[in-house]
Design a protein around this motif. Structure first.
Motif, mmCIF file in Angstrom:
data_model
loop_
_atom_site.group_PDB
_atom_site.id
_atom_site.type_symbol
_atom_site.label_atom_id
_atom_site.label_comp_id
_atom_site.label_asym_id
_atom_site.label_seq_id
_atom_site.Cartn_x
_atom_site.Cartn_y
_atom_site.Cartn_z
ATOM 1 N N ALA A 36 -0.104 99.408 16.751
ATOM 2 C CA ALA A 36 -1.186 99.180 17.699
ATOM 3 C C ALA A 36 -2.513 99.465 17.011
ATOM 4 O O ALA A 36 -2.598 100.350 16.158
ATOM 5 C CB ALA A 36 -1.019 100.082 18.917
ATOM 6 N N ALA A 37 -3.536 98.712 17.384
ATOM 7 C CA ALA A 37 -4.877 98.931 16.837
ATOM 8 C C ALA A 37 -5.908 98.751 17.950
ATOM 9 O O ALA A 37 -5.937 97.710 18.615
ATOM 10 C CB ALA A 37 -5.166 97.965 15.691
ATOM 11 N N ALA A 38 -6.722 99.766 18.147
ATOM 12 C CA ALA A 38 -7.794 99.679 19.134
ATOM 13 C C ALA A 38 -9.063 99.105 18.504
ATOM 14 O O ALA A 38 -9.957 98.678 19.225
ATOM 15 C CB ALA A 38 -8.073 101.054 19.721
ATOM 16 N N TRP A 39 -9.126 99.098 17.178
ATOM 17 C CA TRP A 39 -10.323 98.643 16.486
ATOM 18 C C TRP A 39 -10.074 97.291 15.849
ATOM 19 O O TRP A 39 -9.706 97.186 14.682
ATOM 20 C CB TRP A 39 -10.765 99.667 15.446
ATOM 21 N N ALA A 40 -10.290 96.247 16.644
ATOM 22 C CA ALA A 40 -10.187 94.863 16.174
ATOM 23 C C ALA A 40 -11.272 94.071 16.893
ATOM 24 O O ALA A 40 -11.595 94.358 18.051
ATOM 25 C CB ALA A 40 -8.808 94.291 16.494
ATOM 26 N N MET A 41 -11.818 93.083 16.199
ATOM 27 C CA MET A 41 -12.907 92.308 16.796
ATOM 28 C C MET A 41 -13.116 90.992 16.068
ATOM 29 O O MET A 41 -12.711 90.840 14.912
ATOM 30 C CB MET A 41 -14.205 93.107 16.758
ATOM 31 N N PRO A 42 -13.783 90.021 16.727
ATOM 32 C CA PRO A 42 -14.160 88.788 16.040
ATOM 33 C C PRO A 42 -15.273 89.078 15.037
ATOM 34 O O PRO A 42 -16.080 89.974 15.243
ATOM 35 C CB PRO A 42 -14.680 87.874 17.154
ATOM 36 N N LEU A 43 -15.303 88.298 13.963
ATOM 37 C CA LEU A 43 -16.334 88.465 12.941
ATOM 38 C C LEU A 43 -17.152 87.194 12.744
ATOM 39 O O LEU A 43 -18.356 87.250 12.573
ATOM 40 C CB LEU A 43 -15.691 88.871 11.604
ATOM 41 N N ASP A 44 -16.498 86.037 12.724
ATOM 42 C CA ASP A 44 -17.184 84.797 12.370
ATOM 43 C C ASP A 44 -16.550 83.641 13.119
ATOM 44 O O ASP A 44 -15.407 83.720 13.562
ATOM 45 C CB ASP A 44 -17.083 84.590 10.854
ATOM 46 N N PHE A 45 -17.321 82.539 13.232
ATOM 47 C CA PHE A 45 -16.867 81.372 13.974
ATOM 48 C C PHE A 45 -16.211 80.301 13.108
ATOM 49 O O PHE A 45 -15.227 79.698 13.508
ATOM 50 C CB PHE A 45 -18.042 80.713 14.711
ATOM 51 N N SER A 46 -16.815 80.016 11.952
ATOM 52 C CA SER A 46 -16.346 78.870 11.171
ATOM 53 C C SER A 46 -16.392 79.175 9.677
ATOM 54 O O SER A 46 -17.477 79.229 9.104
ATOM 55 C CB SER A 46 -17.215 77.649 11.477
ATOM 56 N N PRO A 47 -15.235 79.378 9.041
ATOM 57 C CA PRO A 47 -13.931 79.451 9.698
ATOM 58 C C PRO A 47 -13.832 80.732 10.510
ATOM 59 O O PRO A 47 -14.487 81.729 10.192
ATOM 60 C CB PRO A 47 -12.941 79.421 8.540
ATOM 61 N N PRO A 48 -13.001 80.725 11.548
ATOM 62 C CA PRO A 48 -12.904 81.918 12.386
ATOM 63 C C PRO A 48 -12.293 83.084 11.609
ATOM 64 O O PRO A 48 -11.321 82.916 10.874
ATOM 65 C CB PRO A 48 -11.992 81.476 13.532
ATOM 66 N N LYS A 49 -12.893 84.251 11.790
ATOM 67 C CA LYS A 49 -12.413 85.462 11.119
ATOM 68 C C LYS A 49 -12.385 86.614 12.112
ATOM 69 O O LYS A 49 -13.221 86.680 13.013
ATOM 70 C CB LYS A 49 -13.318 85.825 9.945
ATOM 71 N N MET A 50 -11.417 87.512 11.905
ATOM 72 C CA MET A 50 -11.268 88.716 12.718
ATOM 73 C C MET A 50 -11.273 89.932 11.800
ATOM 74 O O MET A 50 -10.926 89.831 10.631
ATOM 75 C CB MET A 50 -9.949 88.685 13.493
ATOM 76 N N LEU A 51 -11.644 91.075 12.357
ATOM 77 C CA LEU A 51 -11.595 92.354 11.653
ATOM 78 C C LEU A 51 -10.572 93.243 12.323
ATOM 79 O O LEU A 51 -10.445 93.235 13.554
ATOM 80 C CB LEU A 51 -12.938 93.086 11.743
ATOM 81 N N VAL A 52 -9.866 94.031 11.540
ATOM 82 C CA VAL A 52 -8.973 95.036 12.089
ATOM 83 C C VAL A 52 -8.925 96.213 11.120
ATOM 84 O O VAL A 52 -8.976 96.030 9.902
ATOM 85 C CB VAL A 52 -7.557 94.473 12.373
ATOM 86 N N VAL A 53 -8.884 97.418 11.665
ATOM 87 C CA VAL A 53 -8.777 98.620 10.853
ATOM 88 C C VAL A 53 -7.298 98.988 10.751
ATOM 89 O O VAL A 53 -6.611 99.134 11.764
ATOM 90 C CB VAL A 53 -9.589 99.777 11.473
ATOM 91 N N VAL A 54 -6.824 99.111 9.503
ATOM 92 C CA VAL A 54 -5.424 99.470 9.239
ATOM 93 C C VAL A 54 -5.446 100.601 8.207
ATOM 94 O O VAL A 54 -5.761 100.383 7.034
ATOM 95 C CB VAL A 54 -4.601 98.266 8.718
ATOM 96 N N ASP A 55 -5.109 101.790 8.638
ATOM 97 C CA ASP A 55 -5.165 102.979 7.798
ATOM 98 C C ASP A 55 -4.295 102.851 6.549
ATOM 99 O O ASP A 55 -3.220 102.260 6.589
ATOM 100 C CB ASP A 55 -4.720 104.193 8.621
ATOM 101 N N LYS A 56 -4.767 103.459 5.464
ATOM 102 C CA LYS A 56 -4.053 103.437 4.179
ATOM 103 C C LYS A 56 -2.637 103.995 4.264
ATOM 104 O O LYS A 56 -1.772 103.618 3.494
ATOM 105 C CB LYS A 56 -4.807 104.280 3.142
ATOM 106 N N ASN A 57 -2.417 104.918 5.161
ATOM 107 C CA ASN A 57 -1.136 105.616 5.236
ATOM 108 C C ASN A 57 -0.085 104.904 6.083
ATOM 109 O O ASN A 57 1.017 105.414 6.222
ATOM 110 C CB ASN A 57 -1.352 107.031 5.771
ATOM 111 N N THR A 58 -0.410 103.750 6.643
ATOM 112 C CA THR A 58 0.551 103.085 7.524
ATOM 113 C C THR A 58 1.494 102.166 6.748
ATOM 114 O O THR A 58 1.143 101.613 5.700
ATOM 115 C CB THR A 58 -0.166 102.263 8.609
ATOM 116 N N TYR A 59 2.664 102.019 7.292
ATOM 117 C CA TYR A 59 3.653 101.086 6.753
ATOM 118 C C TYR A 59 3.118 99.652 6.844
ATOM 119 O O TYR A 59 3.287 98.853 5.922
ATOM 120 C CB TYR A 59 4.947 101.252 7.554
#
Length: 189
Positions: A36-59
């Motif tokens: 699960a990630a609470a920190w995700a968001m749109p970044l750009d329209f064309s091409p569409p891009k999203m951001l998500v935070v994924v900690d270094k210690n996660t599988y």
């Protein structure tokens, strides 16, 4: 599983624009995971891009780095308990899909699975940004396919059919908010 309909890539940002918690799926070889990630968001329209935070210690992080792709799945209120479970436990220790009861189906353009019963799905390929990934755990994904459950999202708008099919926002300590009622102030009165 509810039916899914494609979302135009130029409108993919609308799936995350309201800031819901997401389930991040990843896979590499025979390994797969969900977090699960609470920190995700749109970044750009064309091409569409999203951001998500994924900690270094996660599988999940290792699988994303190895495969170069991930999916963002938007869970409903009905999936909040499973969302908390996969956000709390490690995929190194257990199969989180099995433990949470979440079922999957194949993505169309990436190897990471999509989660059944969600409200929307974004298939993403990593845009390499090594500094951001190492310094901030921030991953940029170019959206290569986007899907939505038509009973909850169509015509480029969210219209949740009932309380259990609303998106959720994690706050802390096992607490969530469900997305509220939509209203429009640009319509003339």
């Amino acid at each position: 599983m509810s039916s899914i309909e494609p979302v135009e890539l130029s409108r993919a940002y609308l799936l995350l624009n309201h800031g819901p918690t997401v389930l991040v799926t990843s896979a590499h070889g025979d390994a797969r995971n969900v977090m699960a990630a609470a920190w995700a968001m749109p970044l750009d329209f064309s091409p569409p891009k999203m951001l998500v935070v994924v900690d270094k210690n996660t599988y999940t992080r290792g699988l994303i780095e190895a495969s170069g792709e991930f999916a963002l799945c938007i869970p409903s209120r009905a999936q909040a308990r499973a969302t908390l479970l996969v956000g709390t436990n490690s995929g190194r220790d257990e199969d989180k899909f099995q433990a949470s009861g979440l079922t999957t189906f194949p993505a169309s353009k990436i190897g990471a699975p999509l989660i059944s019963g969600c409200l929307g799905w974004l298939e993403c390929r990593v845009v390499p940004e090594p500094h951001n990934q190492q310094a901030y755990d921030l991953f940029i994904g170019e959206v290569v396919a986007a899907w939505a459950a038509p009973e909850a999202f169509s015509g480029n708008r969210w219209h949740f059919p009932d309380d259990e099919r609303r998106s959720v926002h994690y706050v802390a300590g096992g607490s969530f908010f469900a997305t509220g009622e939509a209203f429009n102030v640009s319509d003339p009165e």
